[in-house]
Design an enzyme around this catalytic site. Structure first.
Site, PDB file in Angstrom:
ATOM      1  N   ASP A 211       0.601  -1.218   0.019  1.00 26.24           N
ATOM      2  CA  ASP A 211       0.120  -0.005   0.014  1.00 26.24           C
ATOM      3  C   ASP A 211       1.050   1.327   0.445  1.00 26.24           C
ATOM      4  O   ASP A 211       1.792   1.453   0.397  1.00 26.24           O
ATOM      5  CB  ASP A 211      -1.215   0.468   1.055  1.00 26.24           C
ATOM      6  CG  ASP A 211      -1.894  -0.940   1.176  1.00 26.24           C
ATOM      7  OD1 ASP A 211      -2.377  -2.059   0.143  1.00 26.24           O
ATOM      8  OD2 ASP A 211      -2.688  -1.043   2.148  1.00 26.24           O
ATOM      9  N   ASP A 213       0.939   3.626   1.862  1.00 26.49           N
ATOM     10  CA  ASP A 213       0.406   4.767   3.097  1.00 26.49           C
ATOM     11  C   ASP A 213       1.625   4.022   3.747  1.00 26.49           C
ATOM     12  O   ASP A 213       1.209   4.239   4.908  1.00 26.49           O
ATOM     13  CB  ASP A 213      -0.862   5.435   3.668  1.00 26.49           C
ATOM     14  CG  ASP A 213      -1.895   3.891   3.631  1.00 26.49           C
ATOM     15  OD1 ASP A 213      -1.031   3.162   3.231  1.00 26.49           O
ATOM     16  OD2 ASP A 213      -2.761   4.288   3.198  1.00 26.49           O
ATOM     17  N   TRP A 273     -13.554  -1.527  -0.873  1.00 27.92           N
ATOM     18  CA  TRP A 273     -12.792  -1.499   0.123  1.00 27.92           C
ATOM     19  C   TRP A 273     -12.937  -2.815   1.388  1.00 27.92           C
ATOM     20  O   TRP A 273     -14.169  -3.048   0.888  1.00 27.92           O
ATOM     21  CB  TRP A 273     -12.416  -1.054   1.634  1.00 27.92           C
ATOM     22  CG  TRP A 273     -11.411  -0.492   2.704  1.00 27.92           C
ATOM     23  CD1 TRP A 273     -10.560  -0.090   2.451  1.00 27.92           C
ATOM     24  CD2 TRP A 273     -11.828  -1.405   3.652  1.00 27.92           C
ATOM     25  NE1 TRP A 273      -9.942  -0.774   3.743  1.00 27.92           N
ATOM     26  CE2 TRP A 273     -10.606  -2.246   4.473  1.00 27.92           C
ATOM     27  CE3 TRP A 273     -12.837  -2.150   3.832  1.00 27.92           C
ATOM     28  CZ2 TRP A 273     -11.050  -2.077   5.627  1.00 27.92           C
ATOM     29  CZ3 TRP A 273     -12.652  -3.079   5.198  1.00 27.92           C
ATOM     30  CH2 TRP A 273     -11.468  -2.728   6.331  1.00 27.92           C
ATOM     31  N   GLU A 276     -10.011  -8.171  -0.306  1.00 25.96           N
ATOM     32  CA  GLU A 276      -9.274  -9.417  -1.274  1.00 25.96           C
ATOM     33  C   GLU A 276      -7.436  -9.622  -0.542  1.00 25.96           C
ATOM     34  O   GLU A 276      -7.866 -10.366  -0.858  1.00 25.96           O
ATOM     35  CB  GLU A 276      -8.860  -8.203  -2.536  1.00 25.96           C
ATOM     36  CG  GLU A 276      -7.451  -6.903  -1.734  1.00 25.96           C
ATOM     37  CD  GLU A 276      -8.256  -6.040  -0.812  1.00 25.96           C
ATOM     38  OE1 GLU A 276      -8.934  -5.712  -0.065  1.00 25.96           O
ATOM     39  OE2 GLU A 276      -7.055  -5.763  -0.362  1.00 25.96           O
ATOM     40  N   ASP A 277      -7.533  -8.811   0.507  1.00 22.99           N
ATOM     41  CA  ASP A 277      -6.024  -9.808   1.588  1.00 22.99           C
ATOM     42  C   ASP A 277      -6.338 -10.924   1.897  1.00 22.99           C
ATOM     43  O   ASP A 277      -5.809 -12.258   2.446  1.00 22.99           O
ATOM     44  CB  ASP A 277      -5.499  -9.260   2.288  1.00 22.99           C
ATOM     45  CG  ASP A 277      -6.692  -8.110   3.139  1.00 22.99           C
ATOM     46  OD1 ASP A 277      -7.935  -8.148   3.278  1.00 22.99           O
ATOM     47  OD2 ASP A 277      -6.484  -7.474   3.851  1.00 22.99           O
ATOM     48  N   MET A 303       1.762   3.757   9.617  1.00 22.21           N
ATOM     49  CA  MET A 303       0.451   4.065   8.435  1.00 22.21           C
ATOM     50  C   MET A 303       0.537   6.108   8.372  1.00 22.21           C
ATOM     51  O   MET A 303      -0.164   6.609   9.803  1.00 22.21           O
ATOM     52  CB  MET A 303      -1.183   3.713   8.574  1.00 22.21           C
ATOM     53  CG  MET A 303      -1.098   3.639   7.349  1.00 22.21           C
ATOM     54  SD  MET A 303      -3.080   2.662   7.432  1.00 22.21           S
ATOM     55  CE  MET A 303      -4.262   4.472   7.711  1.00 22.21           C
ATOM     56  N   HIS A 306      -5.340   8.856   6.807  1.00 24.68           N
ATOM     57  CA  HIS A 306      -5.910   9.368   5.870  1.00 24.68           C
ATOM     58  C   HIS A 306      -7.535   9.259   6.053  1.00 24.68           C
ATOM     59  O   HIS A 306      -7.919   8.463   6.442  1.00 24.68           O
ATOM     60  CB  HIS A 306      -5.517   9.284   4.026  1.00 24.68           C
ATOM     61  CG  HIS A 306      -5.946   7.348   4.119  1.00 24.68           C
ATOM     62  ND1 HIS A 306      -6.738   7.102   3.317  1.00 24.68           N
ATOM     63  CD2 HIS A 306      -5.039   6.561   4.675  1.00 24.68           C
ATOM     64  CE1 HIS A 306      -6.280   5.920   3.604  1.00 24.68           C
ATOM     65  NE2 HIS A 306      -5.251   5.129   3.894  1.00 24.68           N
ATOM     66  N   ARG A 308     -11.231   7.996   4.273  1.00 27.05           N
ATOM     67  CA  ARG A 308     -11.107   7.062   3.293  1.00 27.05           C
ATOM     68  C   ARG A 308     -11.489   7.325   1.642  1.00 27.05           C
ATOM     69  O   ARG A 308     -12.203   8.343   1.995  1.00 27.05           O
ATOM     70  CB  ARG A 308     -12.299   6.217   3.321  1.00 27.05           C
ATOM     71  CG  ARG A 308     -12.777   5.001   3.008  1.00 27.05           C
ATOM     72  CD  ARG A 308     -13.756   4.116   2.886  1.00 27.05           C
ATOM     73  NE  ARG A 308     -13.968   3.601   4.197  1.00 27.05           N
ATOM     74  CZ  ARG A 308     -12.838   2.970   5.082  1.00 27.05           C
ATOM     75  NH1 ARG A 308     -12.225   2.056   4.162  1.00 27.05           N
ATOM     76  NH2 ARG A 308     -13.383   1.545   6.247  1.00 27.05           N
TER      77      ARG A 308
END
Ligand code: BGC
Length: 360
Positions: A211, A213, A273, A276-277, A303, A306, A308
């Site tokens: 990712d 971030d 969101w 998937e992981d 991280m 931020h 969404r």
């Protein structure tokens, strides 16, 4: 009487002269000895300086987060021809890089300019490519970052990661996979695209999926592949520096080409969101693989906070999809991937690939 007197004087003068000549001889000898020894020391010093420059140059930059960033690589001191020729057949890099420094200070309080990041990374090849100069890297690593409208985060990532990856003595390239348009985001499909596009560049044998971030806080967390798929972001500040659950495989992970192909890559149909992981974890588990992880101390990472993103709302179908991974994974994956390449730009710090991946 006078003759005897002058003979005595002559003898005294003669002895004095002899003594003087002897003293001069001694003085010249001592000077010569010191001169020769000083020559030896200078060449040893130059040799040492040369070695120091060629082995530590890649470790410079701002990777420790101290913001000093003074260490650009310097030209090596006069490499003798034979030594230069010997470099062609490089030895393998060691299993653990001697350039690692351990825990790093990571903070996101001051904004960064691309110019500063480029200045700190003068040793990069176009496209954010790098390989060690003094040894042959053990792995060829493509780093894939799924992306949309996160320019500020990308700057922090490039600022911190490039020096770290160089200290880890990797032969690597950075690929930012930008989802074109405003359709709902699809992280895993972008990762599949990154795998495919990176292989068009180079014979990568390892893929790190990160990712944009997430920044590691310790350079001993090597961004490479292991005998089992690796989960690297094991200790995130967002989760109180612990794993949120045992099967968690989000954030940053790595897989060899073989491991990736064994699970038919990643799912293409997780839009929005989440989930998937977990699907990727299910794929690995169903093929009898286990997850390799660094310790909680080495795997600490930060991280960038931020809100969404728009068009990346939680996917309500994720729970249902996760429960069917075993049935869907053979049909949906790298083998069934389709997308349109919009552009491919070789930037100084990364390769920027924009793709149209369609919609749900
Ligand atoms: C989601 C994952 C996510 C994890 C941590 C899970 O519920 O399915 O995609 O990575 O939460 O936020």
């Amino acid at each position: 009487m006078a003759a005897a007197d002058s003979s005595v004087k002559f003898s005294v003068l003669h002895r004095t002269c002899k003594l003087l000549v002897l003293l001069c001889f001694l003085h010249i000898s001592v000077t010569l000895v010191f001169y020769v020894r000083s020559l030896d020391t200078t060449s040893a010093f130059l040799h040492h300086l040369h070695q120091h420059n060629t082995t530590t140059a890649p470790a410079t930059g701002n990777g420790t987060g101290t913001g000093t960033g003074t260490g650009r690589s310097k030209p090596p001191v006069d490499v003798p021809k034979e030594e230069g020729e010997k470099k062609k057949g490089l030895d393998k890099c060691p299993e653990t890089s001697p350039l690692l420094v351990g825990p790093l200070r990571v903070d996101f309080s001051s904004p960064l300019s691309l110019e500063l990041i480029k200045e700190n990374n003068g040793q990069l090849e176009p496209g954010g490519r790098y390989k060690p100069k003094d040894c042959e890297a053990l792995q060829k690593v493509a780093i894939i970052i799924p992306f949309r409208k996160r320019e500020e985060h990308l700057k922090y990532w490039l600022y911190y990661l490039h020096p770290i990856l160089q200290r880890q003595q990797l032969d690597y390239g950075v690929y930012v996979i930008n989802q074109d348009g405003d359709e709902i985001f699809n992280r895993a499909k972008l990762l599949n695209v990154g795998y495919t596009e990176a292989l068009k560049d180079y014979d990568y044998d390892c893929f790190v999926f990160s990712d944009v971030d997430l920044i590691p806080m310790d350079d001993r967390n090597t961004y490479k592949c292991f005998s089992q798929p690796r989960h690297l972001s094991v200790s995130m500040d967002k989760f109180g520096f612990r794993l949120p659950y045992k099967q968690y495989f989000g954030g940053v992970s790595s897989m060899s080409k073989q491991q990736f192909l064994t699970i038919n890559g990643f799912p293409n149909n997780y839009w929005g969101w989440g989930g998937e992981d977990d699907d990727i974890y299910n794929r690995l588990a169903s093929k009898g693989m286990s997850i390799s992880r660094p310790t909680g101390e080495v795997g600490r990472c930060r991280m960038i906070r931020h809100d969404r993103d728009r068009k990346n709302e939680p996917n309500p179908q994720r729970f249902d999809r996760i429960s069917h991974t075993r049935d869907t994974m053979t049909k949906d994956g790298i083998k069934s991937l389709s997308y349109q390449l919009v552009s491919r730009l070789t930037m100084d710090l990364f390769t920027n690939i924009t793709v149209d991946i369609g919609r749900p």
